[in-house]
Write a protein that holds these residues in place. Structure first.
Motif, PDB file in Angstrom:
ATOM      1  N   LEU A 124       0.932  -1.151  -0.045  1.00 48.69           N
ATOM      2  CA  LEU A 124       0.076   0.132  -0.025  1.00 48.69           C
ATOM      3  C   LEU A 124       0.789   1.246   0.149  1.00 48.69           C
ATOM      4  O   LEU A 124       0.447   2.289  -0.544  1.00 48.69           O
ATOM      5  N   PHE A 125       2.129   1.118   0.706  1.00 51.84           N
ATOM      6  CA  PHE A 125       2.897   2.493   0.685  1.00 51.84           C
ATOM      7  C   PHE A 125       3.351   2.910  -0.587  1.00 51.84           C
ATOM      8  O   PHE A 125       3.475   3.891  -0.783  1.00 51.84           O
ATOM      9  N   VAL A 126       3.443   1.772  -1.466  1.00 56.60           N
ATOM     10  CA  VAL A 126       3.949   2.324  -2.896  1.00 56.60           C
ATOM     11  C   VAL A 126       2.888   2.601  -4.049  1.00 56.60           C
ATOM     12  O   VAL A 126       3.281   2.874  -5.042  1.00 56.60           O
ATOM     13  N   MET A 127       1.628   2.455  -3.346  1.00 64.13           N
ATOM     14  CA  MET A 127       0.625   2.637  -4.432  1.00 64.13           C
ATOM     15  C   MET A 127       0.624   4.351  -4.663  1.00 64.13           C
ATOM     16  O   MET A 127       0.712   5.033  -3.820  1.00 64.13           O
ATOM     17  N   LYS A 128       0.064   4.688  -5.833  1.00 60.27           N
ATOM     18  CA  LYS A 128       0.024   6.132  -6.148  1.00 60.27           C
ATOM     19  C   LYS A 128      -0.876   6.851  -5.352  1.00 60.27           C
ATOM     20  O   LYS A 128      -0.642   7.953  -4.801  1.00 60.27           O
ATOM     21  N   THR A 129      -1.931   6.388  -5.030  1.00 58.71           N
ATOM     22  CA  THR A 129      -2.965   7.338  -3.952  1.00 58.71           C
ATOM     23  C   THR A 129      -3.488   6.024  -3.100  1.00 58.71           C
ATOM     24  O   THR A 129      -3.862   5.004  -3.488  1.00 58.71           O
ATOM     25  N   ILE A 130      -3.693   6.377  -1.768  1.00 57.17           N
ATOM     26  CA  ILE A 130      -4.492   5.659  -0.878  1.00 57.17           C
ATOM     27  C   ILE A 130      -5.339   6.501  -0.099  1.00 57.17           C
ATOM     28  O   ILE A 130      -5.204   7.831   0.213  1.00 57.17           O
ATOM     29  N   PRO A 131      -6.420   6.193   0.527  1.00 58.23           N
ATOM     30  CA  PRO A 131      -7.262   7.026   1.436  1.00 58.23           C
ATOM     31  C   PRO A 131      -6.477   7.521   2.502  1.00 58.23           C
ATOM     32  O   PRO A 131      -5.529   7.114   2.970  1.00 58.23           O
ATOM     33  N   ASP A 132      -7.000   8.968   3.002  1.00 58.04           N
ATOM     34  CA  ASP A 132      -6.332   9.557   4.147  1.00 58.04           C
ATOM     35  C   ASP A 132      -6.260   8.764   5.274  1.00 58.04           C
ATOM     36  O   ASP A 132      -7.199   8.002   5.862  1.00 58.04           O
ATOM     37  N   ASN A 133      -4.948   8.652   5.711  1.00 56.87           N
ATOM     38  CA  ASN A 133      -4.773   7.727   7.326  1.00 56.87           C
ATOM     39  C   ASN A 133      -5.019   6.190   7.297  1.00 56.87           C
ATOM     40  O   ASN A 133      -5.420   5.559   8.090  1.00 56.87           O
ATOM     41  N   PHE A 134      -5.448   5.775   5.915  1.00 55.57           N
ATOM     42  CA  PHE A 134      -5.632   4.250   5.750  1.00 55.57           C
ATOM     43  C   PHE A 134      -4.394   3.342   6.420  1.00 55.57           C
ATOM     44  O   PHE A 134      -4.807   2.348   7.323  1.00 55.57           O
ATOM     45  N   ILE A 135      -3.261   3.477   6.048  1.00 62.61           N
ATOM     46  CA  ILE A 135      -2.182   2.656   6.936  1.00 62.61           C
ATOM     47  C   ILE A 135      -2.183   3.038   8.365  1.00 62.61           C
ATOM     48  O   ILE A 135      -1.987   2.019   9.027  1.00 62.61           O
ATOM     49  N   GLU A 136      -2.478   4.147   8.753  1.00 66.88           N
ATOM     50  CA  GLU A 136      -2.687   4.395  10.160  1.00 66.88           C
ATOM     51  C   GLU A 136      -3.598   3.466  10.875  1.00 66.88           C
ATOM     52  O   GLU A 136      -3.280   2.814  11.655  1.00 66.88           O
ATOM     53  N   TYR A 137      -4.732   3.569  10.174  1.00 66.63           N
ATOM     54  CA  TYR A 137      -5.890   2.767  10.794  1.00 66.63           C
ATOM     55  C   TYR A 137      -5.678   1.407  10.872  1.00 66.63           C
ATOM     56  O   TYR A 137      -5.968   0.594  11.742  1.00 66.63           O
ATOM     57  N   TYR A 138      -5.051   1.107   9.448  1.00 64.59           N
ATOM     58  CA  TYR A 138      -4.813  -0.669   9.319  1.00 64.59           C
ATOM     59  C   TYR A 138      -4.005  -1.125  10.694  1.00 64.59           C
ATOM     60  O   TYR A 138      -4.056  -2.093  11.203  1.00 64.59           O
ATOM     61  N   LYS A 139      -2.934  -0.458  10.753  1.00 67.54           N
ATOM     62  CA  LYS A 139      -1.921  -0.556  11.961  1.00 67.54           C
ATOM     63  C   LYS A 139      -2.375  -0.690  13.214  1.00 67.54           C
ATOM     64  O   LYS A 139      -2.306  -1.587  14.013  1.00 67.54           O
ATOM     65  N   ALA A 140      -3.289   0.111  13.422  1.00 71.44           N
ATOM     66  CA  ALA A 140      -3.958   0.461  14.742  1.00 71.44           C
ATOM     67  C   ALA A 140      -4.977  -0.710  14.841  1.00 71.44           C
ATOM     68  O   ALA A 140      -5.191  -1.269  16.228  1.00 71.44           O
TER      69      ALA A 140
END
Length: 347
Positions: A188-204
């Motif tokens: 997900l980190f290397v995708m061109k666009t992702i939703p705001d705070n998506f990775i933060e919520y995923y890790k949480a």
């Protein structure tokens, strides 16, 4: 000295040639889900049977503590995968390595399916649709999860919600996960666009320790993904078919009584009936908006239980808009001022 994987591959190919020469089309390799220490040499993933007998090649076994699964994927299953139907393990096709093929025909057929998948991944309208499908599944899981009281069940639902939302994001980026769920955050980190705070919520979600925390995080990650997909949604292509405004007139003539109900119950301050009929009308308005390419028609956003005048006025605005769309396109409503007029014109 050959590795276990290489020896096992040789054994599998020889078995196919000796026992299933007319029954197995392909042997496909893929090491994406193997741990690094187990990736030495080429490794089989699945085979493509030609007939029912070919399925008998399937076998599971353990060698030196490592489990192996030699399993079949039919041509139909691969074709569905190329068309992004049901199966989310796109890496099995996209990154599949041909380790054995019966003839050039089956080899080329597999390669053509890989090409078809690549082409479909670039189709904006298709990928937008598939992204919405994954979002819908995540939302259904969320609805069920909200009634769960076991933290184990809630955590499992949260994991699947994060997974399906990640697929929605990947599809919006016209790509797939090369390592399935294993490296989702990294990919997900290397995708061109992702939703705001998506990775933060995923890790949480991964680190959450309570039911309420998990439920709240799932709400947040769904909310941010919905906003993202709405923004990324492929524009509707202009229809080459003419819109039949006569059909819209039929719809209005059937639904106009619903407007009459809403006006009457607003005037009589019957909150319950206004609410119920407005919900019904809103659903109908949402449906015809897509079918007849109309503007947004928000009715329920104007509902206030302690003041029904706003929704009454809005209902009137929307009714006039619908009638205008019908009449300005040359369609005359089948409307009469009185029963006498109706009978005289129908006799």
């Amino acid at each position: 000295m050959k590795t276990t994987n290489e020896l096992l591959l040789n054994w599998t190919i020889e078995k196919i040639k000796k026992e299933y020469n007319n029954d197995v089309a392909l042997l496909i390799g893929n090491t994406s889900l193997k741990m690094e220490q187990d990736k030495e040499g080429s490794y089989f993933d699945y085979f493509v049977p030609i007939n029912e007998k070919g399925n008998n090649l399937a076998e599971t076994f353990i060698i030196n503590g490592i489990g192996y699964d030699l399993y079949p994927r039919s041509w139909k299953r691969l074709e569905d995968m190329a068309n992004l139907l049901d199966d989310n393990n796109l890496h099995c096709l996209a990154d599949g390595e041909i380790l054995y093929y019966k003839n050039e025909e089956v080899k080329n057929k597999f390669i053509s399916l890989q090409d078809k998948l690549k082409k479909n991944l670039q189709d904006k309208e298709l990928m937008s649709k598939k992204s919405l499908e994954k979002l819908a599944i995540a939302m259904e899981l969320y609805q069920t999860m909200m009634f769960e009281e076991s933290i184990g069940n809630v955590r499992m639902a949260a994991g699947f919600i994060a997974d399906f939302l990640s697929l929605a994001v990947a599809y919006s980026n016209h790509t797939y996960f090369k390592y399935n769920q294993v490296e989702q955050i990294k990919e997900l980190f290397v995708m061109k666009t992702i939703p705001d705070n998506f990775i933060e919520y995923y890790k949480a979600i991964i680190n959450a320790d309570s039911i309420n925390e998990l439920k709240n995080l799932c709400h947040l990650i769904i909310l941010t993904t919905r906003k993202y997909i709405k923004m990324k949604k492929a524009p509707i292509q202009p229809s080459h078919c003419e819109i039949n405004y006569t059909d819209l007139s039929f719809w209005y003539q059937e639904l106009c009584y619903t407007w009459r109900r809403i006006y009457f119950y607003c005037d009589n301050k019957d909150v319950e009936k206004v609410f119920i009929w407005s919900c019904y009308l809103q659903q109908e308005l949402n449906t015809i908006k897509e079918e007849f390419k109309l503007q947004d028609m928000d009715l329920l956003g104007h509902y206030h239980s302690n003041n029904l005048s706003d929704i009454r006025n809005q209902a009137n605005v929307l009714e006039k808009y619908i009638v205008s769309e019908i009449t300005t396109h040359g369609v005359q409503l089948n409307a009469f001022e009185s029963i006498d007029e109706f009978l005289s014109r129908k006799s």
